[in-house]
Design an enzyme around this catalytic site. Structure first.
Site, PDB file in Angstrom:
ATOM      1  N   GLU A   1       0.849  -1.198   0.000  1.00 39.68           N
ATOM      2  CA  GLU A   1       0.000   0.000   0.000  1.00 39.68           C
ATOM      3  C   GLU A   1       0.884   1.247   0.000  1.00 39.68           C
ATOM      4  O   GLU A   1       1.929   1.254   0.628  1.00 39.68           O
ATOM      5  CB  GLU A   1      -0.866   0.030   1.271  1.00 39.68           C
ATOM      6  CG  GLU A   1      -1.794  -1.160   1.390  1.00 39.68           C
ATOM      7  CD  GLU A   1      -2.391  -1.312   2.794  1.00 39.68           C
ATOM      8  OE1 GLU A   1      -2.206  -0.406   3.634  1.00 39.68           O
ATOM      9  OE2 GLU A   1      -3.040  -2.336   3.035  1.00 39.68           O
TER      10      GLU A   1
ATOM     11  N   LYS B   1       2.285   4.510   1.390  1.00 34.55           N
ATOM     12  CA  LYS B   1       2.300   5.059   2.749  1.00 34.55           C
ATOM     13  C   LYS B   1       2.015   6.557   2.634  1.00 34.55           C
ATOM     14  O   LYS B   1       2.895   7.340   2.279  1.00 34.55           O
ATOM     15  CB  LYS B   1       3.647   4.810   3.423  1.00 34.55           C
ATOM     16  CG  LYS B   1       3.668   5.206   4.879  1.00 34.55           C
ATOM     17  CD  LYS B   1       4.943   4.701   5.552  1.00 34.55           C
ATOM     18  CE  LYS B   1       4.942   4.974   7.048  1.00 34.55           C
ATOM     19  NZ  LYS B   1       4.744   6.354   7.404  1.00 34.55           N
TER      20      LYS B   1
ATOM     21  N   ASP C   1       1.272  10.283   3.580  1.00 31.11           N
ATOM     22  CA  ASP C   1       1.853  11.125   4.617  1.00 31.11           C
ATOM     23  C   ASP C   1       0.823  12.123   5.099  1.00 31.11           C
ATOM     24  O   ASP C   1       0.646  13.198   4.525  1.00 31.11           O
ATOM     25  CB  ASP C   1       3.056  11.854   4.016  1.00 31.11           C
ATOM     26  CG  ASP C   1       4.081  12.179   5.064  1.00 31.11           C
ATOM     27  OD1 ASP C   1       3.874  11.801   6.239  1.00 31.11           O
ATOM     28  OD2 ASP C   1       5.089  12.808   4.716  1.00 31.11           O
TER      29      ASP C   1
ATOM     30  N   TYR D   1      -7.006   1.877   5.773  1.00 32.28           N
ATOM     31  CA  TYR D   1      -6.083   0.805   5.395  1.00 32.28           C
ATOM     32  C   TYR D   1      -6.037  -0.351   6.387  1.00 32.28           C
ATOM     33  O   TYR D   1      -5.214  -1.237   6.248  1.00 32.28           O
ATOM     34  CB  TYR D   1      -4.674   1.362   5.180  1.00 32.28           C
ATOM     35  CG  TYR D   1      -4.167   2.265   6.298  1.00 32.28           C
ATOM     36  CD1 TYR D   1      -3.920   1.753   7.565  1.00 32.28           C
ATOM     37  CD2 TYR D   1      -3.956   3.614   6.068  1.00 32.28           C
ATOM     38  CE1 TYR D   1      -3.461   2.574   8.580  1.00 32.28           C
ATOM     39  CE2 TYR D   1      -3.493   4.446   7.081  1.00 32.28           C
ATOM     40  CZ  TYR D   1      -3.246   3.918   8.333  1.00 32.28           C
ATOM     41  OH  TYR D   1      -2.796   4.726   9.332  1.00 32.28           O
TER      42      TYR D   1
ATOM     43  N   LYS E   1      10.628   3.041   3.694  1.00 33.00           N
ATOM     44  CA  LYS E   1      10.632   4.507   3.647  1.00 33.00           C
ATOM     45  C   LYS E   1      11.419   5.006   2.444  1.00 33.00           C
ATOM     46  O   LYS E   1      12.520   4.535   2.183  1.00 33.00           O
ATOM     47  CB  LYS E   1      11.286   5.058   4.922  1.00 33.00           C
ATOM     48  CG  LYS E   1      10.533   4.705   6.191  1.00 33.00           C
ATOM     49  CD  LYS E   1       9.326   5.588   6.381  1.00 33.00           C
ATOM     50  CE  LYS E   1       9.767   6.929   6.889  1.00 33.00           C
ATOM     51  NZ  LYS E   1       9.038   7.415   8.029  1.00 33.00           N
TER      52      LYS E   1
ATOM     53  N   CYS F   1      25.710  42.753 -12.505  1.00 34.90           N
ATOM     54  CA  CYS F   1      25.774  41.367 -12.954  1.00 34.90           C
ATOM     55  C   CYS F   1      27.163  40.805 -12.609  1.00 34.90           C
ATOM     56  O   CYS F   1      28.174  41.413 -12.967  1.00 34.90           O
ATOM     57  CB  CYS F   1      25.544  41.300 -14.458  1.00 34.90           C
ATOM     58  SG  CYS F   1      25.842  39.671 -15.137  1.00 34.90           S
TER      59      CYS F   1
ATOM     60  N   CYS G   1      29.092  40.141 -16.157  1.00 37.58           N
ATOM     61  CA  CYS G   1      29.504  41.160 -17.126  1.00 37.58           C
ATOM     62  C   CYS G   1      29.545  42.555 -16.523  1.00 37.58           C
ATOM     63  O   CYS G   1      29.831  43.529 -17.220  1.00 37.58           O
ATOM     64  CB  CYS G   1      28.579  41.140 -18.341  1.00 37.58           C
ATOM     65  SG  CYS G   1      26.919  41.715 -17.975  1.00 37.58           S
TER      66      CYS G   1
ATOM     67  N   CYS H   1      19.699  41.302 -15.969  1.00 34.93           N
ATOM     68  CA  CYS H   1      20.952  41.886 -16.417  1.00 34.93           C
ATOM     69  C   CYS H   1      20.621  42.712 -17.656  1.00 34.93           C
ATOM     70  O   CYS H   1      19.918  42.253 -18.552  1.00 34.93           O
ATOM     71  CB  CYS H   1      21.942  40.778 -16.758  1.00 34.93           C
ATOM     72  SG  CYS H   1      23.357  41.371 -17.709  1.00 34.93           S
TER      73      CYS H   1
ATOM     74  N   CYS I   1      25.995  39.161 -22.546  1.00 30.93           N
ATOM     75  CA  CYS I   1      26.389  38.800 -21.177  1.00 30.93           C
ATOM     76  C   CYS I   1      26.809  37.337 -21.210  1.00 30.93           C
ATOM     77  O   CYS I   1      26.053  36.478 -21.677  1.00 30.93           O
ATOM     78  CB  CYS I   1      25.232  38.997 -20.204  1.00 30.93           C
ATOM     79  SG  CYS I   1      25.526  38.222 -18.606  1.00 30.93           S
TER      80      CYS I   1
HETATM   81  S1  IVH Z   1      -0.669   0.300   8.746  1.00 27.89           S
HETATM   82  C1  IVH Z   1      -0.130  -2.152  12.179  1.00 27.89           C
HETATM   83  N1  IVH Z   1      -0.931   1.299   6.332  1.00 27.89           N
HETATM   84  O1  IVH Z   1       2.212   5.210   8.799  1.00 27.89           O
HETATM   85  C2  IVH Z   1      -0.249  -1.299  11.002  1.00 27.89           C
HETATM   86  N2  IVH Z   1      -0.072   2.709   8.055  1.00 27.89           N
HETATM   87  O2  IVH Z   1       3.719   3.952  11.716  1.00 27.89           O
HETATM   88  C3  IVH Z   1      -0.416   0.106  11.376  1.00 27.89           C
HETATM   89  N3  IVH Z   1       0.396   5.008   7.315  1.00 27.89           N
HETATM   90  O3  IVH Z   1       1.217   6.887  11.297  1.00 27.89           O
HETATM   91  C4  IVH Z   1      -0.325   1.035  10.263  1.00 27.89           C
HETATM   92  N4  IVH Z   1      -0.234   4.750   5.217  1.00 27.89           N
HETATM   93  O4  IVH Z   1      -0.856   6.282   9.919  1.00 27.89           O
HETATM   94  C5  IVH Z   1      -0.545   1.543   7.596  1.00 27.89           C
HETATM   95  N5  IVH Z   1      -1.268   2.073   4.172  1.00 27.89           N
HETATM   96  C6  IVH Z   1      -0.878   2.301   5.426  1.00 27.89           C
HETATM   97  C7  IVH Z   1      -0.402   3.560   5.858  1.00 27.89           C
HETATM   98  C8  IVH Z   1       0.002   3.723   7.178  1.00 27.89           C
HETATM   99  C9  IVH Z   1       0.247   5.598   6.123  1.00 27.89           C
HETATM  100  C10 IVH Z   1       0.939   5.678   8.525  1.00 27.89           C
HETATM  101  C11 IVH Z   1       0.180   5.384   9.775  1.00 27.89           C
HETATM  102  C12 IVH Z   1       1.190   5.556  10.879  1.00 27.89           C
HETATM  103  C13 IVH Z   1       2.480   5.256  10.191  1.00 27.89           C
HETATM  104  C14 IVH Z   1       2.968   3.900  10.585  1.00 27.89           C
END
Ligand code: IVH
Length: 678
Positions: A112, A114, A116, A223, A312, A406, A409, A424, A430
């Site tokens: 999935e 991740k 932010d 998720y 990450k 500049c 030049c 300039c 130049c």
């Molecule tokens: S699963 C046990 N799935 O990432 C599983 N977390 O430390 C718990 N996050 O702040 C999290 N996308 O909010 C999971 N597809 C995703 C996620 C996700 C973002 C964030 C989550 C948490 C950090 C995980």
């Protein structure tokens, strides 16, 4: 009259269905007017019968007093963190640890994005949203129900056969468009801006006034099901996601099932390349063991489950010291300040310089020499300085000022009243400006001269071998033979590259000349009409502006350029250097099947390459542009299309064509392929 309770429920069910299609599935079922009518009827009935108002009515997103904002909420199950992996080696080590515990490999994974944003927990009892909370300590969070109710993508009531209890976890995030828009309006109102979309999302959710939250571009992806009672018994995480989706919750369509670690690695690699094109901020990939029985068996450490890991992406923001601010003179003469930094590893590369865009930005961000600053490098975007990190009480250098001269030049740098950039004043002689122009001239967007990169351009200019673009076409082996690092082979390659550039289509030359406002789109339109430099030079401003798609700005800029004797001389000398100044006449008239149409092409086509596609479109009187807007007639999607273009097209209802449909469109025009425009 006694029918009101029934009708109210009917209206709510209908509105919920339309909301689901609109906000969750991105596929509206009804037009705005029809929807508004239902909504008004529901509002009217609820005003007439206040006793019928319920907290899960679609009208009650804002303003329903449910519970105390920010009061503590004990989670039904604690929320774990995730262990990190930063390399494929670490992914393999993770799998090996699980193999040792299970005595075999896990039965498949789910990958999935991740996202932010801000982790949240939603609790639905008998299908109705009861409480929404932040993650907090993992054991206890804060009540943010009143705020999350304002998000259209958070259902107040689940669809279909709801379980008796569902505690679902997800991420609330701000779309990148919404983030830009928010910062723009804050800048205008002279309010502090948010550093990134995550901070903006967190700030928007932690508002005392839910109407503020409601005004922000927030959405949710769910998720994970923490607790599920009175629902189907599910065996795989993938089934859980499917189930959550069927309840009307928003599940990220970018998630995939991955049978083994090989597929996981491929997904990670793809996301590393592509995540910058998503309309939201991501900082990695979450990989989860698919089988819920395997998950149970693996369990958790004190901190994190053993069955999941966060891969990450390299950090895209780092703090470092600003050593100095210098300026570059670009090919239009614009003075662009840039930061000289204490080198820092960010976004997967060592960064020692970063753009500061323009004079006003330096002042707006108030970065000063000696400050600690946040540097951002996202994907292939040029690194930039986001802003200073200030230590209270620490002395700072005075604010930066644009140099008066500049550095290349020594001519004055001036910023005309009302203009955004300082320039300039020397003109094309130049040395910095000339170098940037020549680099643009030979670059892939211009004449595409293989082997003539920045370093070579710089070298040839420095020692006076060339003084302008036309000189490139008078270069011979004698200009390189004595130079260090130049072998027969590399000299031959460069000369062949230069020779190939002599026969480029005219639009490329027009772009390469660096005429203000003339990009590839405009250049193609002009050259399609005139086919030779002589005829373009003879055209008046009115002639040019009469071309469909060419406005007065471009027309004026072209005639101004062509009227300059120095430029006429440059064209003559390019001709002497045997550069083609005309396109061959077409063998026969091509039918203008695309006249009046604007197309965007994304992804690769089998039958032609990028240039071929552009030519095919412009030759038939159409326009090829790079981004989808309400003016786009259709989006052509080839292999590996851009996700954000597709999403945008779907959102605003732009027709999406396959390659086959595109080929028919070229042949026959829009009839029967594109809907009639209103
Ligand atoms: S699963 C046990 N799935 O990432 C599983 N977390 O430390 C718990 N996050 O702040 C999290 N996308 O909010 C999971 N597809 C995703 C996620 C996700 C973002 C964030 C989550 C948490 C950090 C995980």
């Amino acid at each position: 009259m006694s029918d009101a309770p029934h009708r109210v429920e009917e209206l709510r069910a209908e509105i919920r269905l339309y909301d689901h299609h609109y906000y969750i599935l991105d596929a509206p079922l009804i037009d705005d007017a029809g929807y508004d009518e239902l909504w008004r009827e529901l509002e009217r009935l609820e005003t007439e019968h206040p006793d019928l108002v319920t907290v899960d009515s679609p009208t009650q997103r804002v303003g329903a007093p449910v519970s105390e904002l920010f009061s503590p909420v004990q989670h039904l199950r604690p929320l774990f963190s995730l262990d990190n992996a930063v390399s494929t080696d670490e992914l393999e080590a993770w799998e090996q640890r699980m193999e040792r515990m299970l005595g075999r490999s896990p039965e498949g994974y789910v990958c999935e994005p991740k996202v932010d944003g801000l982790a949240v927990v939603l609790t639905y009892r008998e299908g109705v949203l009861e409480v929404a909370a932040t993650r907090g300590s993992g054991e206890v969070g804060e009540d943010i129900t009143a705020n999350l109710r304002t998000l259209s993508s958070v259902p107040l009531r689940l669809l279909g056969d709801a379980p008796s209890l569902l505690e679902v976890r997800g991420e609330v995030y701000m779309t990148l468009d919404g983030f830009d828009e928010l910062n723009r309006s804050r800048r205008e109102a002279e309010q502090p801006t948010f550093a990134n979309a995550r901070n903006a999302a967190a700030g928007s959710v932690r508002q005392k006034d839910p109407t503020v939250t409601a005004s922000r571009a927030l959405e949710i992806w769910v998720y994970q099901a923490g607790v599920l009672e009175g629902g189907p018994s599910l065996r795989r995480h993938w089934e859980v996601l499917d189930y959550l989706q069927s309840l009307g919750l928003r599940v990220n369509p970018g998630s995939i099932p991955a049978p083994g670690l090989g597929e996981v690695k491929a997904y990670v690699k793809k996301m590393l390349d592509e995540h910058h094109r998503l309309p939201y901020q991501t900082d990695g990939v979450v990989v989860k063991v698919d089988s819920l029985a395997d998950q149970d068996e693996l369990g958790a450490t004190a901190r994190a489950p053993r069955w999941a890991v966060a891969y990450k992406f390299p950090p895209e923001e780092r703090v470092t010291t600003l050593r100095g601010i210098q300026i570059n003179i670009g090919r239009t003469g614009a003075a662009t300040p840039f930061a000289v930094l204490e080198p820092v590893f960010v976004g997967g590369a060592n960064v020692g310089m970063a753009t500061l865009h323009n004079e006003d930005q330096v002042h707006q961000k108030d970065v000063r020499v000696g400050d600690r600053v946040v540097v951002r490098r996202a994907g292939d975007v040029i690194p930039e300085v986001v802003g200073p990190v200030l230590t209270p009480g620490k002395d700072r250098a005075p604010p930066w000022e644009m140099p008066k001269e500049c550095p290349f030049c020594e001519s004055p740098i001036e910023r005309p009243e009302g203009e955004a950039v300082a320039r300039c004043t020397r003109g094309l002689t130049c040395p910095s400006r000339l170098r940037e122009w020549l680099f643009h001239f030979s670059s892939r967007g211009g004449m595409d001269i293989e082997g003539l990169g920045y370093k070579t351009v710089d070298m040839l200019l420095r020692d006076g071998t060339i003084k302008g673009p036309a000189d490139v076409f008078f270069l011979g082996p004698e200009h390189f033979e004595e130079r260090q690092g130049w072998k027969d082979k590399s000299i031959q390659n460069l000369l062949e590259g230069i020779d190939a550039a002599r026969r480029r289509p005219l639009w490329r030359l027009l772009v390469a000349l660096g005429i203000r406002h003339v990009g590839p789109g405009g250049a193609r339109l002009i050259t399609a009409r005139y086919r030779s430099m002589d005829r373009i030079a003879a055209a008046t401003e009115e002639d040019l502006a009469a071309i469909d798609g060419i406005g007065e700005t471009i027309a004026g800029s072209v005639t101004e350029w062509m009227d300059d004797p120095d430029n006429r001389e440059l064209l003559a000398r390019l001709g002497e250097g045997r550069v083609s100044l005309a396109d061959p006449e077409p063998a026969e008239e091509i039918p203008q099947t695309l006249s009046g149409l604007t197309l965007v092409v994304t992804g690769g086509l089998e039958s032609m390459n990028r240039d071929g596609v552009q030519n095919a479109i412009t030759a038939r009187g159409g326009r090829a542009v790079s981004s989808v807007s309400s003016k786009t007639s259709a989006l052509v999607a080839g292999a590996s299309p851009g996700a954000s273009k597709l999403a945008k097209a779907e959102q605003i209802g732009t027709p999406i064509l396959t390659e086959e449909q595109f080929l028919s469109l070229l042949e026959q025009g829009p009839g029967g392929i594109l809907p009639d425009r209103v």
